[in-house]
Design an enzyme around this catalytic site. Structure first.
Site, PDB file in Angstrom:
ATOM      1  N   GLY A  99       0.823  -1.199   0.000  1.00 41.27           N
ATOM      2  CA  GLY A  99       0.000   0.000   0.000  1.00 41.27           C
ATOM      3  C   GLY A  99       0.853   1.243   0.000  1.00 41.27           C
ATOM      4  O   GLY A  99       2.017   1.230  -0.429  1.00 41.27           O
ATOM      5  N   LYS A 102       3.273   0.433   3.502  1.00 45.63           N
ATOM      6  CA  LYS A 102       3.786  -0.863   3.930  1.00 45.63           C
ATOM      7  C   LYS A 102       3.664  -1.915   2.838  1.00 45.63           C
ATOM      8  O   LYS A 102       2.857  -1.790   1.931  1.00 45.63           O
ATOM      9  CB  LYS A 102       3.011  -1.340   5.168  1.00 45.63           C
ATOM     10  CG  LYS A 102       3.208  -0.474   6.400  1.00 45.63           C
ATOM     11  CD  LYS A 102       2.166  -0.762   7.458  1.00 45.63           C
ATOM     12  CE  LYS A 102       0.791  -0.338   7.008  1.00 45.63           C
ATOM     13  NZ  LYS A 102      -0.222  -0.444   8.067  1.00 45.63           N
ATOM     14  N   ASP A 230      -8.699   6.086   7.563  1.00 47.79           N
ATOM     15  CA  ASP A 230      -8.749   5.494   6.215  1.00 47.79           C
ATOM     16  C   ASP A 230      -9.692   4.300   6.263  1.00 47.79           C
ATOM     17  O   ASP A 230      -9.265   3.149   6.229  1.00 47.79           O
ATOM     18  CB  ASP A 230      -7.347   5.095   5.767  1.00 47.79           C
ATOM     19  CG  ASP A 230      -7.322   4.665   4.298  1.00 47.79           C
ATOM     20  OD1 ASP A 230      -8.314   4.927   3.583  1.00 47.79           O
ATOM     21  OD2 ASP A 230      -6.324   4.061   3.873  1.00 47.79           O
TER      22      ASP A 230
END
Length: 454
Positions: A99, A102, A230
């Site tokens: 992502g 990470k 998020d």
């Protein structure tokens, strides 16, 4: 990822140390070799070049946030059992995805089982954008590592079935900053919304109820009210049929500060909600309400109403309307879900109807030969029509409503609510012994007529 395995064994075993001690160890790992404020990218033996002031300030801010998080709240701190030594023996490391910050990999443990490994994505967008701003790759990787360290800290403080379990961690004081923090997590599978839409309503209700219980916990957590900044389906995984949030690095325990009510408007792409500014200068319930509306727009809207039992649909509509307008808080939402669950498990939702089971012959200890038969939607089996029922009487009503159905078998298999599964069939022919089943055959079916003549 595989190259880091050789360095894992030099990391520290954390055992049952308290979070502040863990944090101190991890911060030492992050800053090791950096000369305090350096980037660690000079020639061997030379002092590292100084970091740009902007990057230095961002690092300081993330460190302060992390220290504040580690000091917040009270209660038990989970202790992951795996350490760097376990990771040094791991095999079959393969990347599952990545992502903004990470990269996630799967690894098989020497003692059996598998874990998900999270580490900083050195080529990820966060690091790339940071390098474009500051031109300091190692410092930027260190900045990203603070987000992973924040996630580890949160996972050690928050214990709930809806949060992915932290199995262990490794803090390494050598090598690249992106390798210095590795988290070992419960391994799940990605949440596939299209697949979920094809599952029986009971399973989709379970997903929504699990999410509500998670949001209730986050609203009343040991750290205070937590918001998932998020909030997307991609932040969740399925573990043994259960929904779990797996990405916590963008979670926040801070509630928006305010001076007046006008400072507390909660904005979404299609709606805005005015909130109150409390006497202590915080927007009242903003974290809880933001989580709840995101649950409504990403999960409830799609998963709750479709193919629900008719008698439950008014209750589900009330939930959708109340969460979509934020008239319900998380406490009221959880109570509404638990009411629906009670009605469903108890069979109180069933409307009064003529008793139809008298039109069937029942044979305990038998079942009909099963094979690929007519299909219904949504079924627990792709090969036929396998549905959750409250009772044999409800199964008889279902069978009567399907023109192909001539018999059904009530099995010992149970859903998560404890309801039995019934298999509906079109052309029953032969009976075979099965001590754990009861077969019901329409008296008008050919097999039923033969049995009546015997």
């Amino acid at each position: 990822m595989a190259a880091a395995a050789g360095r894992w064994r030099r990391g520290a075993r954390l055992g049952a140390a308290a979070v502040p001690a863990l944090l101190a160890l991890a911060l030492l790992a992050l800053t090791a070799g950096g000369g305090g404020g350096g980037d660690g990218e000079g020639q061997p033996g030379s002092p590292p070049p100084p970091l740009p002031p902007g990057l230095r300030e961002e690092l300081r801010q993330r460190r302060r946030d992390l220290e504040r998080l580690a000091a917040a709240g009270s209660g038990e701190v989970a202790t992951g059992g795996l350490d760097c030594g376990d990771l040094s023996l791991a095999s079959g490391v393969s990347v599952l995805g990545w992502g903004f910050t990470k990269v996630v990999a799967r690894a098989a443990l020497a003692g059996g089982g598998a874990v998900a490994l999270k580490s900083v994505h050195g080529a990820g967008r966060e690091v790339r954008q940071c390098v474009q701003r500051y031109g300091a790759p190692a410092g930027c990787r260190r900045l990203a590592a603070y987000k992973l360290l924040k996630e580890v800290t949160l996972l050690r403080r928050l214990q709930h079935p809806g949060i992915v379990q932290l199995h262990g961690q490794c803090y390494d004081n050598s090598g690249d900053p992106e390798s210095r923090v590795t988290a070992m997590l419960e391994l799940g599978s990605p949440l596939e919304m299209i697949q979920l839409l094809q599952t029986p309503w009971e399973e989709r209700f379970k997903i929504c109820l699990s999410l509500v219980k998670l949001l209730f916990y986050l609203a009343h957590s040991p750290l205070g009210s937590i918001v998932l900044l998020d909030f997307q389906p991609r932040q969740f995984v399925m573990v043994d049929g259960n929904l779990k949030v797996t990405d916590m690095d963008d979670a926040s325990i801070e509630e928006l500060s305010c001076k007046e009510d006008n400072d507390c408007t909660l904005n979404f792409p299609t709606k805005s909600f005015p909130l109150k500014c409390s006497a202590v200068g915080k927007c009242e319930g903003i974290n809880e309400k933001k989580n709840l509306f995101n649950a409504y727009r990403y999960f409830f809207t799609y998963l709750l109403p479709h193919s629900a039992p008719l008698a439950l649909q008014p209750f589900l509509s009330d939930i959708l309307n109340a969460t979509g307008d934020l008239r319900y808080g998380i406490n009221e939402t959880l109570r509404a879900f638990e009411k629906v669950l009670h009605l469903y498990k108890s069979g109180l939702y069933l409307q009064k109807r003529p008793l139809l089971l008298k039109d069937y012959i029942s044979l305990k200890g038998f079942r009909t030969v099963e094979g690929e038969d007519y299909k219904c939607w949504p079924s627990y089996s792709h090969l036929g029509c396998l549905l959750s029922i409250h009772s044999a009487e409800e199964a008889a009503a279902i069978c009567n409503s399907q023109s192909q159905c001539q018999s059904f078998i009530v099995t010992q298999r149970r859903t998560w609510t404890g309801r039995p599964l019934a298999s509906f069939q079109s052309s029953p022919t032969d009976l075979i012994p099965d001590a754990n089943a009861v077969v019901y055959i329409k008296r008008s079916a050919s097999l039923g007529e033969r049995l009546l003549r015997q």
